[in-house]
Design a protein around this motif. Structure first.
Motif, short mmCIF file in Angstrom:
data_model
loop_
_atom_site.label_atom_id
_atom_site.label_comp_id
_atom_site.label_asym_id
_atom_site.label_seq_id
_atom_site.Cartn_x
_atom_site.Cartn_y
_atom_site.Cartn_z
N VAL A 229 -45.31 41.36 24.93
CA VAL A 229 -46.12 42.54 25.20
C VAL A 229 -47.61 42.21 25.23
N GLU A 230 -48.05 41.40 24.25
CA GLU A 230 -49.48 41.13 24.15
C GLU A 230 -49.88 39.77 24.70
N GLY A 231 -48.89 38.93 24.98
CA GLY A 231 -49.20 37.60 25.48
C GLY A 231 -49.88 36.71 24.45
N SER A 232 -49.67 37.03 23.14
CA SER A 232 -50.28 36.17 22.11
C SER A 232 -49.22 35.25 21.51
N TYR A 233 -49.53 33.96 21.52
CA TYR A 233 -48.55 32.95 21.08
C TYR A 233 -48.90 32.47 19.68
N ASP A 234 -47.96 32.60 18.77
CA ASP A 234 -48.20 32.19 17.37
C ASP A 234 -47.71 30.76 17.14
N TRP A 235 -48.51 29.80 17.62
CA TRP A 235 -48.10 28.39 17.45
C TRP A 235 -48.10 28.00 15.98
N ALA A 236 -49.04 28.56 15.23
CA ALA A 236 -49.10 28.23 13.80
C ALA A 236 -47.82 28.68 13.10
N GLY A 237 -47.32 29.86 13.52
CA GLY A 237 -46.07 30.36 12.95
C GLY A 237 -44.94 29.38 13.20
N GLY A 238 -44.89 28.86 14.43
CA GLY A 238 -43.86 27.88 14.77
C GLY A 238 -43.98 26.63 13.90
N ALA A 239 -45.23 26.19 13.67
CA ALA A 239 -45.43 25.00 12.85
C ALA A 239 -45.01 25.26 11.41
#
Lengths: 262, 335
Positions: A229-239
């Motif tokens: 929806v917002e196009g925000s990617y949580d790469w830190a969350g993945g890490a």
């Protein structure tokens, strides 16, 4: 190296295919119903009537767009809950299942460390995870194009990429239970309770304004709504999820390395 | 260096003392039998030796590796074959897939030769295997990498008599190749056929370790005699006589006596059966005073020896310990 992982991976292939077929049907059903729902009613008006806990549980922002609809319906149920439960449940038998069925004796008669047995069996969980997350984005993209509401392909790819660490973390929770008990039914039930419990807990802590408490739940770090929806990617969350996976699997290896096989 | 060295090995599960202070050594090229009834602690001892269980006290080394030292054990396991009591494999895999996995990790120099002997149905899934077929697959995986030491827990259980015989012949042939074989059993006749030495375990404690011949020597002679005339029931009383039974044969006495050249006016034949553990010359001297219709003196069946080590199975704990007659004079406890 990796002989055990290859063997286990082959054994997981069939389950991975069934899972992919099942999720394809689920995705197809949601996608097929979207046009009529979007045209006939304003789902967001309906959402306003819903209690906040419902919106938090399924991470619902909007249902009037295909992105918001899929994030709220398909990803929060199919991925966060169903696949999370499946991975934890499968992982729960990795060690406990072999001890329970008395297969561990012969397995450990091989010249391999216990840590390697656990690690390679865990790696084989990547088979269902990768197969599902490689096939489904293609299916979903094609489906949304077919109904005339095409979804952003990059956002879609990122959701499935970020789903991998989330599902690994769920598997790692199952592995912890798998080394703590020698009965696979106990480990499996424990894994289901843990994932479902964390799923509820994460949402409830937000509503109750104890948001920090919910940060122990892997669901906190995988947010399909934010991506789609917002196009925000949580790469830190993945890490963070990958780090937590390594931590849980490492701790399981240490404990399994010392315990009695009984 | 001994192939297996077990010193003061103790394993408790909470309050349960599964194994208590067990000592024994197994030398290279020996076939070593580990005897005891179910629940004596055989499996616990074996699984502790292999590092599957942590000892509560004492230690076990196999091929020089301490069972609790994982890196050393991994090295040792390249040369160890293990067949557990109920070998279990992944249900959904075929026998071939399982052997392929084992081959990829530990090697399979002898796979074909073993498959010719034991023939598990390789292309079927293990879920369809009978317990005999699982056992055959277990035997193949235990020997396929040509190990120096093979540890087996009740290896012939589940095999049909033909396969048991084939297995026993195979183990004897392995010994000729200097392979050390350690196996547990509660079947004495099989131990007697293949073992050089045995250790006997009872309620978690080692009763004795000795060469199979001396066990057989001490096991005594089974005597069955048909004696002309009436013999009193206390005629053979003595510490060396065990399990004495006496039957008076009156109806067929004449017929039995007529079958021999022996002249007798007796109207009864007495059949006596007992196991004799004393000096064989004393036995002959004792028997000399009788006239026989028939006399058999043979090696006592090991089951009977076993009974004397453990006492009768049916009795309660207290009388069993009392009657255990168990500690035989020659037992050296493996020291």
């Amino acid at each position: 190296m990796l002989e055990l992982a290859r063997y286990e991976a082959r054994r997981r292939l069939k389950g991975a295919l069934y899972l992919t077929v099942g999720l394809t049907l689920l995705a197809g059903m949601y996608i097929a119903t979207f046009p009529s729902m979007a045209e006939d009613m304003n789902l967001d008006q309906f959402l306003e009537q819903m209690p906040e806990v419902f919106l938090e549980l399924f991470n619902i922002a909007t249902m009037n767009t295909i992105e918001g609809f899929l994030a709220a319906e398909l990803y929060s149920i199919g991925w966060v809950l169903l696949l999370g439960l499946y991975m934890a449940y499968s992982a729960a038998t990795i060690i406990a299942g072999d001890i329970d069925r008395e297969r561990m004796d012969i397995l450990l008669s091989l010249p391999v460390s216990r840590a390697r047995v656990l690690g390679e069996k865990f790696l084989a969980l990547l088979v269902p995870i990768v197969v599902v997350n490689a096939v489904l984005p293609v299916v979903i993209y094609a489906g949304t194009v077919a109904i005339g509401y095409p979804i952003d392909s990059v956002d879609l790819a990122v959701v499935h990429l970020l789903a991998i660490p989330y599902l690994l973390a769920c598997g790692a929770i199952g592995v912890v239970l798998s080394v703590l008990t020698s009965r696979s039914s106990v480990a499996q039930r424990g894994a289901l309770v843990a994932i479902f419990g964390l799923f509820l807990f994460e949402s409830v802590t937000i509503i109750a304004d104890y948001e920090q408490l919910g940060s122990i739940a892997p669901m906190r770090y995988f947010d399909a709504t934010a991506v789609l929806v917002e196009g925000s990617y949580d790469w830190a969350g993945g890490a963070i999820l990958l780090g937590a996976t390594a931590l849980l699997v490492g701790a399981s290896m240490l404990y399994f390395g010392r315990r009695d096989i009984a | 260096m001994s192939v297996i060295d077990v010193v003061g090995l103790t394993k408790h599960y909470g309050d349960i003392r599964a194994v208590e202070g067990v000592d024994f050594t197994v030398e290279k090229g020996e076939v070593f039998g580990f005897l005891g009834p179910n629940g004596a602690g055989k499996t616990t001892t074996i699984r502790t030796m292999l590092g599957l269980l942590n000892p509560t006290a004492g230690r076990a080394t196999v091929l020089g590796a301490d069972s609790t030292d994982e890196p050393a054990m991994i090295e040792a396991k390249r040369s160890i074959g293990y067949l557990p009591a109920n070998p279990a494999f992944d249900d959904g895999s075929t026998g071939r897939e399982i052997l392929d996995l084992h081959a990829s990790i530990k090697g399979d120099d002898r796979r074909e030769e073993l498959l010719d002997l034991f023939e598990p149905p390789l292309d079927r899934e293990v879920r369809e295997y009978s317990s005999g077929n699982r056992q055959k697959l277990g035997v193949v995986q235990a020997f396929m990498h040509d190990p120096e030491l093979v540890i087996m827990d009740e290896p012939t259980s589940g095999l049909d008599p033909l396969m048991q015989q084939r297995f026993n012949e195979f183990v004897r042939a392995e010994r000729e190749q200097d392979v050390t074989v350690f196996f547990s059993s509660h079947v004495l006749s099989e131990v007697r056929r293949v073992c050089d030495r045995v250790a006997i375990l009872r309620e978690g404690e080692l009763v004795t370790t000795e060469a199979i011949e001396s066990l057989l020597d001490r096991s005594g002679k089974f005597v069955r005699a048909r004696i002309a005339g009436h013999v009193e029931s206390d005629a053979f009383d003595g510490d060396e006589v065990h399990g004495f039974e006496r039957t008076l044969i009156e109806d067929r006495a004449e017929e039995l006596l007529a079958a021999t050249d022996f002249e007798s006016d007796a109207d009864v034949v007495t059949e006596v059966r007992f196991t004799y553990t004393g000096d064989i010359n004393d036995l002959v001297a004792d028997l000399a005073s009788y006239s026989f219709v028939d006399l058999d003196v043979e090696e006592a069946p090991l089951e009977e020896v076993f009974m004397r080590f453990y006492g009768p199975e049916q009795r309660g704990r207290a009388p069993r310990d009392e009657h255990g007659v168990a500690k035989p004079a020659g037992g050296d406890g493996g020291a």
